[in-house]
Design a protein around this motif. Structure first.
Motif, mmCIF file in Angstrom:
data_model
loop_
_atom_site.group_PDB
_atom_site.id
_atom_site.type_symbol
_atom_site.label_atom_id
_atom_site.label_comp_id
_atom_site.label_asym_id
_atom_site.label_seq_id
_atom_site.Cartn_x
_atom_site.Cartn_y
_atom_site.Cartn_z
ATOM 1 N N SER A 1 -34.859 27.353 2.221
ATOM 2 C CA SER A 1 -35.939 28.116 1.593
ATOM 3 C C SER A 1 -37.194 28.030 2.458
ATOM 4 O O SER A 1 -37.242 27.278 3.432
ATOM 5 C CB SER A 1 -36.230 27.562 0.196
ATOM 6 N N ARG B 1 -26.831 27.647 10.223
ATOM 7 C CA ARG B 1 -27.362 28.243 8.990
ATOM 8 C C ARG B 1 -28.868 28.444 9.098
ATOM 9 O O ARG B 1 -29.393 29.490 8.679
ATOM 10 C CB ARG B 1 -27.049 27.361 7.785
ATOM 11 N N ALA C 1 -30.745 32.074 9.117
ATOM 12 C CA ALA C 1 -31.756 32.345 8.090
ATOM 13 C C ALA C 1 -33.080 32.776 8.710
ATOM 14 O O ALA C 1 -33.702 33.744 8.244
ATOM 15 C CB ALA C 1 -31.954 31.107 7.213
ATOM 16 N N SER D 1 -32.726 36.300 10.184
ATOM 17 C CA SER D 1 -32.732 37.289 9.112
ATOM 18 C C SER D 1 -34.150 37.540 8.610
ATOM 19 O O SER D 1 -34.568 38.682 8.422
ATOM 20 C CB SER D 1 -31.835 36.809 7.973
ATOM 21 N N ARG D 2 -34.873 36.480 8.395
ATOM 22 C CA ARG D 2 -36.261 36.588 7.906
ATOM 23 C C ARG D 2 -37.140 37.321 8.916
ATOM 24 O O ARG D 2 -37.916 38.195 8.553
ATOM 25 C CB ARG D 2 -36.776 35.172 7.634
ATOM 26 N N ALA E 1 -26.522 31.189 4.725
ATOM 27 C CA ALA E 1 -27.923 31.140 5.132
ATOM 28 C C ALA E 1 -28.706 32.297 4.515
ATOM 29 O O ALA E 1 -29.807 32.117 4.024
ATOM 30 C CB ALA E 1 -28.040 31.188 6.670
ATOM 31 N N LEU E 2 -28.110 33.471 4.549
ATOM 32 C CA LEU E 2 -28.796 34.636 3.981
ATOM 33 C C LEU E 2 -28.923 34.508 2.466
ATOM 34 O O LEU E 2 -29.935 34.896 1.898
ATOM 35 C CB LEU E 2 -28.050 35.910 4.342
ATOM 36 N N THR F 1 -29.347 31.839 0.815
ATOM 37 C CA THR F 1 -30.291 30.802 0.419
ATOM 38 C C THR F 1 -31.643 30.959 1.063
ATOM 39 O O THR F 1 -32.533 30.187 0.823
ATOM 40 C CB THR F 1 -29.736 29.402 0.741
ATOM 41 N N SER F 2 -31.816 31.975 1.929
ATOM 42 C CA SER F 2 -33.119 32.151 2.567
ATOM 43 C C SER F 2 -34.042 32.893 1.627
ATOM 44 O O SER F 2 -33.616 33.589 0.723
ATOM 45 C CB SER F 2 -32.963 32.906 3.880
#
Length: 179
Positions: free
Chosen positions: A8, A99, A103, A106-107, A174-175, A177-178
């Motif tokens: 997160s 992971r 993440a 992706s962000r 990862a996606l 939970t991001s």
């Protein structure tokens, strides 16, 4: 039943845990180069808090404990710089670094990044291997000191999308939970 690791956005409350983990994780790097004055070992809590306020900082948590972190910042030309990836030594070799990398990519892609850049020391074989596995290629080297050469690696958004299926389970986790 064991706890699972979640990823997160970091908060100001995470700063002390991140700094302590960073200090622990960079001991090996400092030993590799015989230099304990590297930036991650001399960074202050105030400097870390400023980074938390200015950019994308993610943490991996096992319960309440921060066991990993990564930072990123999207640049004006679409190139995002990823830095400060750390994973607690007891959690290494379980896919958490991948992971975290997925993440943050992706962000940053959601913020408009089309290219990702990162750097690591030339003797850090584990990190170099991880980055290659995730599609990064060496684009430059810079001799910082007599003992340390930084290896800069990059990949484009296309490579980011192509490497995700290779580790689909980690990328999806990862996606999911991001933030």
């Amino acid at each position: 039943m064991g706890m699972s690791v979640t990823i997160s956005a970091a908060t100001d409350h995470d700063a002390e845990q991140i700094l302590k983990l960073q200090y622990l994780c960079y001991q090996g790097e400092a030993e590799l180069y015989g230099d304990y004055s590297i930036a991650p070992l001399t960074q202050t809590l105030a400097e870390l808090r400023a980074e938390l306020a200015a950019g994308c900082v993610l943490v991996a948590r096992l319960g309440d404990e921060v066991v990993g972190s990564v930072r990123g910042a999207a640049g004006p030309e679409g190139t995002a710089v990823i830095s400060g990836m750390i994973v607690h030594p007891r959690m290494q070799r379980h896919g958490l670094g991948g992971r975290l990398l997925a993440a943050v990519e992706s962000r940053l892609a959601a913020e408009g990044a089309t290219r990702f850049r990162l750097a690591t020391g030339h003797r850090n074989e584990g990190t170099l291997r991880l980055y290659r596995k995730w599609g990064y290629a060496q684009v430059a080297t810079e001799q910082v000191t007599r003992k340390l050469t930084l290896v800069t690696m990059e990949k484009g958004l296309k490579e980011q999308q192509e490497t995700a299926p290779v580790r689909e389970d980690a990328a999806e986790a990862a996606l999911a939970t991001s933030v």
